[in-house]
Design a protein around this motif. Structure first.
Motif, short mmCIF file in Angstrom:
data_model
loop_
_atom_site.label_atom_id
_atom_site.label_comp_id
_atom_site.label_asym_id
_atom_site.label_seq_id
_atom_site.Cartn_x
_atom_site.Cartn_y
_atom_site.Cartn_z
N ILE C 185 0.84 -1.02 -0.13
CA ILE C 185 0.01 0.12 -0.11
C ILE C 185 0.95 1.29 0.00
O ILE C 185 0.26 2.23 -0.33
CB ILE C 185 -1.31 0.08 1.23
CG1 ILE C 185 -0.17 -0.03 2.46
CG2 ILE C 185 -1.99 -0.97 1.04
CD1 ILE C 185 -1.17 0.17 3.61
N ASP C 186 2.13 1.09 0.42
CA ASP C 186 2.71 2.32 0.24
C ASP C 186 4.50 2.19 0.05
O ASP C 186 4.59 1.05 0.77
CB ASP C 186 2.74 3.26 1.54
CG ASP C 186 3.00 4.70 1.34
OD1 ASP C 186 3.31 5.14 -0.04
OD2 ASP C 186 2.78 5.60 2.21
N VAL C 187 5.35 2.97 -0.34
CA VAL C 187 6.51 2.82 -0.60
C VAL C 187 7.03 4.23 -0.10
O VAL C 187 6.56 5.45 -0.44
CB VAL C 187 7.15 2.75 -1.92
CG1 VAL C 187 8.53 2.66 -2.18
CG2 VAL C 187 6.43 1.41 -2.68
N MET C 188 7.93 4.28 1.02
CA MET C 188 8.33 5.56 1.63
C MET C 188 9.87 5.62 1.59
O MET C 188 10.74 4.87 1.40
CB MET C 188 7.80 5.48 3.08
CG MET C 188 6.36 5.58 3.13
SD MET C 188 6.06 4.88 4.95
CE MET C 188 5.91 3.23 4.76
N ASP C 189 10.08 7.01 1.55
CA ASP C 189 11.57 7.32 1.61
C ASP C 189 12.32 7.03 2.96
O ASP C 189 11.80 7.58 4.11
CB ASP C 189 11.64 9.08 1.52
CG ASP C 189 13.05 9.38 1.22
OD1 ASP C 189 14.03 8.67 1.71
OD2 ASP C 189 12.98 10.56 0.66
N TYR C 190 13.46 6.17 2.60
CA TYR C 190 13.84 5.62 3.89
C TYR C 190 14.51 6.62 4.92
O TYR C 190 15.04 6.31 5.69
CB TYR C 190 14.68 4.39 3.52
CG TYR C 190 16.00 5.01 2.86
CD1 TYR C 190 16.13 5.21 1.70
CD2 TYR C 190 17.07 4.78 3.57
CE1 TYR C 190 17.35 5.44 0.95
CE2 TYR C 190 18.35 5.48 3.26
CZ TYR C 190 18.67 5.33 1.75
OH TYR C 190 19.86 5.59 1.29
N THR C 191 14.88 7.82 4.13
CA THR C 191 15.67 8.81 5.13
C THR C 191 14.66 9.86 5.80
O THR C 191 15.14 10.44 6.75
CB THR C 191 16.64 9.69 4.06
OG1 THR C 191 15.54 10.41 2.93
CG2 THR C 191 17.71 8.91 3.19
#
Lengths: 185, 558, 210
Positions: C185-191
């Motif tokens: 459902i989501d892909v997020m910026d790991y920083t």
């Protein structure tokens, strides 16, 4: 061998899978060697096309502006990081590369270049120089990987490739500003 | 008015020969060049005798010192001084005499090179700069050695800028005309000399603080790359100098016309543009460069073979045409009509023939896999004794038999001509012995830059000995050649009978098509050169600097 | 003199062409890198987690259904990585610590998937869990032994892994969130640790509220 054959031969040579794979395996070579060579292939082929369809070019590109605009659009399009990636992973984009650069950039460039005045030519070179400096800085400074298919170090290399090319253009601009060829020839 | 005056000067120049002041420049440069040949040649003989196991060199002047001095004298001093002296005479002849300003620059350049050379030689004699002539880190010489090199480079630049001023001035006064072909060659050579020595100047400026100790470590790969950007260009500068004699002088000597002017100029332009990135094929076995990048660079290097093949075609076409005009027939029989007894033809002709195996060997060793077999073996030494030691040097010899009488206002007597023919033959024989043996023993694995050793009587090493004996035989023959050649030079400069000698420049064919004016656009050529250098070097340089390995402190291995 | 209408028309045509080219090429001026395009399309398409079998740091072997009914917070890494993976995992650990304890293990599981199954055996993985204080239960580290299954997962989730010299890999990094049904459902910026933690917490709270 006339120019058209040379251009066609160059295009076919560049499209051969081993050649394409080798050139595309190095980011800076992909952008600064393969792509310009594709434009040159079109540039060479343009002569025959111009001779075949003189009326078309006369009518639709009378002052050279539409042609050069098309050239700029295609060139800028291929400078977007994403298009570099997709040229490797999406087949239709790859095919578009082999068509757009020779036929939509190389041919209009040749037809338009002669029709442009000295001022427009210099303006074009200057704007590409500025753009190359900007793109160079972008690729060097960007902290993240812009292309999934290339490593960060290659991205930095590409950035320096842009900067050095821009520097060469500056040398050329200075040369043509300082040296008046009519003094010598 | 100005043009008229110049025109007049031009005519007097052609009628009366070179003016005294210009002649003095060339004479001095030639004297230095051939003195270097004499000393460098002697050192070469010592090396040959050592490698054959016949002579043990004393501790105070060991094999590696001899090798360093031999290399420096012959690949730097002989070639640089000869090239500059030759082209300054050529410009004086074809561009209506040197400008006083340019003459002064040639002398300043001369002084700087001599000062630099002395500064470099003293540490070599003291055994503090035994880095051999490919001076790359981490072997470190005394800082004075490198400072001397800086002066040499600056001296060369001075001469290059003098040439540019001379050429620009001529073109301003002769609008719409093509630069005379011999000066066109000179321009190409000086452009390459300038841009080719920029990388080595950077390298040396980086090495100096490191050899003094101001910076602790150096990026070895970066330094090596900068070195070869210069090193390979230098080789091609000699080649281009030899080409000028082949294209322009040799046809006149055999009584013919020169090959297409456009093609000649195109060959020069191609060589100037493509040269500098060619240095990479010297680094084929170096780490840090991706295989695909190496592959492309080899492709690039081999592209230089294209103008060479054009040259081969052009030369033989001129020979055949001229010989047939003189009544030569048959497929090969016309060969007999060529003036084989004239040293001014014979020497460059053998030089060209030697370039056939020389060039072929070059192609072989720039192939990755084959390079791994011969890298750093005597094969490579054999290769450059064939290309530089034979092709370039014999052409220089051939030039000397008319250039020196031309500047000393004397003539080449039949006796000296005969002596020249003998010198050429002895040289050819000596180099053949040496180069063939070196190639062969290199394939068997004998390393280069190594004093004589049997590796504790290892069987393989002992099997090299018979071949190494040829090095001594060749070296001895070459020494005789050196002595004869130096004698001829001194004789022609100071003792030969007075008289007029012309600067032989062949005309183009009567029905030759007009050379297009774009060939005169040196600015564009230089921009293309820079563009190619930028493209060629950006990948490895960013890699070497961006992913730099830990640097190396200086080492003294001797 | 007849006015040439062709040129202005051609100009307009070229401009229109250029505009549409850029519009299509960048998904409506939204994605200038392939990575943004990838993330955008992942969020839009919401692919299902494919059938794979894990082997985790405790040597347990189980199919993906192990996580049925729980949210899974995922990263892709390999333990030999010396550049981005340690940062990625460290940041993951910070997200882990910012999620309220009541949800941990019950509603959400953290999972670091290695794409280097050859070297990342359970022992290596166990050692790696230690570096980040992962307990191996609520934050698991696992490999997928079947290369085909691994490839299908990487392909499905758009993870690009390029092996290069010295056994290293170049790869893109992000936080992936899979819902209770196994849908991405989501892909997020790991920083952006805070942002990611907030997003996870909001989703979990809303879920509870329903």
């Amino acid at each position: 061998m006339n120019q058209f054959t040379a251009g066609l031969f160059l295009l076919i040579f560049l499209a051969l899978p081993p050649v394409a794979n080798l050139l595309e395996s190095i980011m800076v070579v992909h952008m600064h060697m393969q792509m310009p060579l594709l434009v040159i292939a079109g540039f060479l082929m343009a002569k025959l096309v111009q001779e075949r369809f003189p009326v078309f070019f006369e009518n639709w590109n009378s002052n050279g502006v539409p042609g050069i605009l098309l050239f700029i659009i295609i060139m800028v399009y291929w400078m977007i990081p994403r298009t570099m990636d997709e040229a490797l992973t999406v087949q239709s984009v790859a095919i578009f590369k082999y068509i757009s650069l020779p036929f939509l950039a190389g041919i209009p460039l040749r037809d338009s270049w002669k029709k442009l005045g000295d001022k427009s030519k210099n303006a074009l070179i200057i704007s590409f120089t500025v753009m190359f400096f900007a793109m160079g800085l972008l690729y060097i400074m960007s902290p993240e990987q812009l292309c999934n298919n290339y490593l960060i170090i290659e991205q930095i290399t590409l950035g320096w490739g842009f900067i050095t090319m821009a520097a060469c253009a500056v040398v050329y601009l200075i040369y043509s500003a300082v040296v008046d060829p009519s003094d010598y020839v | 008015m100005e043009a008229l005056k110049l025109n007049f000067q031009d005519k007097t120049n052609k009628a009366l020969g070179i003016n005294e002041e210009d002649a003095l420049i060339t004479k001095t440069y030639m004297l230095v060049a051939f003195t270097a040949l004499l000393i460098g040649g002697t050192l070469g003989l010592l090396q040959g005798l050592n490698r054959a196991g016949l002579l043990e060199l004393p501790v105070w002047f060991n094999y590696y010192q001899v090798l360093t001095a031999h290399g420096l004298l012959l690949v730097l001093v002989l070639t640089a001084f000869f090239t500059i002296g030759y082209f300054y005479a050529a410009m004086s002849h074809s561009l209506g005499g040197l400008l006083p300003k340019v003459r002064k620059m040639a002398w300043i350049g001369f002084g700087m090179k001599i000062v630099g050379f002395v500064m470099a030689v003293i540490p070599i004699l003291l055994n503090q700069a035994t880095v051999m002539f490919t001076f790359y880190p981490p072997m470190a010489a005394s800082p004075w050695f490198y400072i001397g090199l800086v002066f040499i480079v600056l001296g060369v630049w001075m001469c290059a800028f003098g040439a540019f001023i001379q050429v620009a001035n001529w073109r301003k006064n002769n609008k719409g005309q093509h630069l005379p072909i011999i000066s066109y060659f000179a321009t190409g050579v000086f452009v390459l000399l300038f841009f080719g020595s920029v990388p080595v100047a950077i390298e040396v400026l980086y090495i100096i603080p490191w050899s003094i100790g101001w910076i602790e470590t150096i990026n070895v790969m970066l330094a090596r790359t900068l070195f070869w950007a210069f090193g390979h260009t230098l080789v091609n500068i000699w080649y281009l100098t030899a080409l000028s004699a082949w294209y322009v002088v040799v046809p006149k000597i055999i009584g013919g016309r020169r090959f297409s002017d456009t093609l000649t100029r195109l060959v020069i332009i191609l060589l100037v543009i493509m040269n500098i990135p060619g240095g990479f094929h010297h680094q084929i076995v170096d780490p840090g460069i991706a295989e695909s990048v190496k592959y492309m660079h080899v492709f690039m290097s081999l592209a230089i073979g294209f103008p060479s093949l054009m040259t081969a075609y052009a030369m033989f076409s001129v020979f055949e045409k001229t010989a047939r005009k003189k009544g030569g027939t048959g497929i090969f029989a016309w060969f007999k009509k060529l003036p084989w007894g004239d040293v001014r033809f014979l020497a460059p002709m053998i030089a060209m023939i030697a370039f056939i195996p020389g060039g072929a060997g070059g192609i072989v060793q720039s192939t990755n896999q084959l390079n791994q077999v011969v890298h750093n073996t005597l094969w490579v030494v054999g290769h450059f004794h064939l290309t530089v030691g034979t092709t370039v040097v014999l052409t220089f010899f051939g030039i000397s038999y008319w250039l020196i009488p031309y500047v000393s206002k004397r003539v080449l007597t039949p006796k000296i001509n005969k002596l020249g023919v003998i010198t050429t033959l002895i040289w050819t024989a000596g180099m053949s012995f040496m180069a063939i043996a070196m190639h062969w023993v290199g394939l068997l694995g004998s390393p280069r830059r190594t004093s004589y050793t049997t590796y504790a009587d290892n069987a393989t090493a002992l099997s090299w000995d018979p071949y190494l004996m040829f090095l001594a035989v060749g070296g001895t023959l070459l020494m005789i050649g050196v002595l004869l050649q130096v004698y001829a030079v001194v004789h022609l400069m100071f003792f030969a009978p007075k008289g007029e000698t012309e600067f032989p420049i062949a005309d183009v064919e009567d029905n030759a098509s007009k050379t297009p004016m774009w060939t005169e656009s040196w600015g564009r050529v230089v921009v293309l050169l820079l563009l190619l250098v930028a493209m060629g070097y950006v990948i490895p340089l960013v890699e070497f600097i961006g992913n730099a390995p830990p640097g190396s402190p200086p080492f003294q291995t001797w | 003199m007849k006015k040439n209408w062709h040129t202005p028309f051609a100009l307009a045509l070229v401009l229109l062409f250029g505009l549409s080219l850029f519009y299509i090429g960048t998904d409506g001026f939204k994605a200038y890198t392939a990575e943004t395009a990838r993330v955008n399309s992942l969020i839009e398409n919401q692919p299902q987690f494919p059938e794979v079998t894990f082997e985790d740091s405790k040597g347990r072997v189980y199919p993906v259904s192990e996580f049925d009914g729980k949210y899974v917070f995922i990263t892709f890494m390999y333990t030999y990585c010396s550049t981005v993976c340690p940062i990625l995992e460290m940041n993951m650990g910070q997200v882990y610590s910012q999620v309220p304890e009541e949800y941990i293990g019950e509603d959400i599981v953290f999972l670091s998937i290695s794409f280097d199954p050859e070297r990342d055996d359970p022992v290596t993985l166990a050692e790696y869990t230690g570096h980040f204080n992962a307990d191996g239960d609520t934050w698991r580290m696992a490999r997928i032994n079947d290369q085909e299954e691994l490839d299908s997962l990487l392909e499905e989730f758009g993870v690009v892994v390029i092996p290069y010299e010295n056994g290293d890999f170049a790869h893109n990094s992000a936080f992936y969130l899979v819902d209770r049904e196994g849908t991405l459902i989501d892909v997020m910026d790991y920083t952006e640790i805070g942002e990611a933690a907030e997003r996870v917490n909001t989703i979990l709270e809303n879920d509870k509220g329903e």
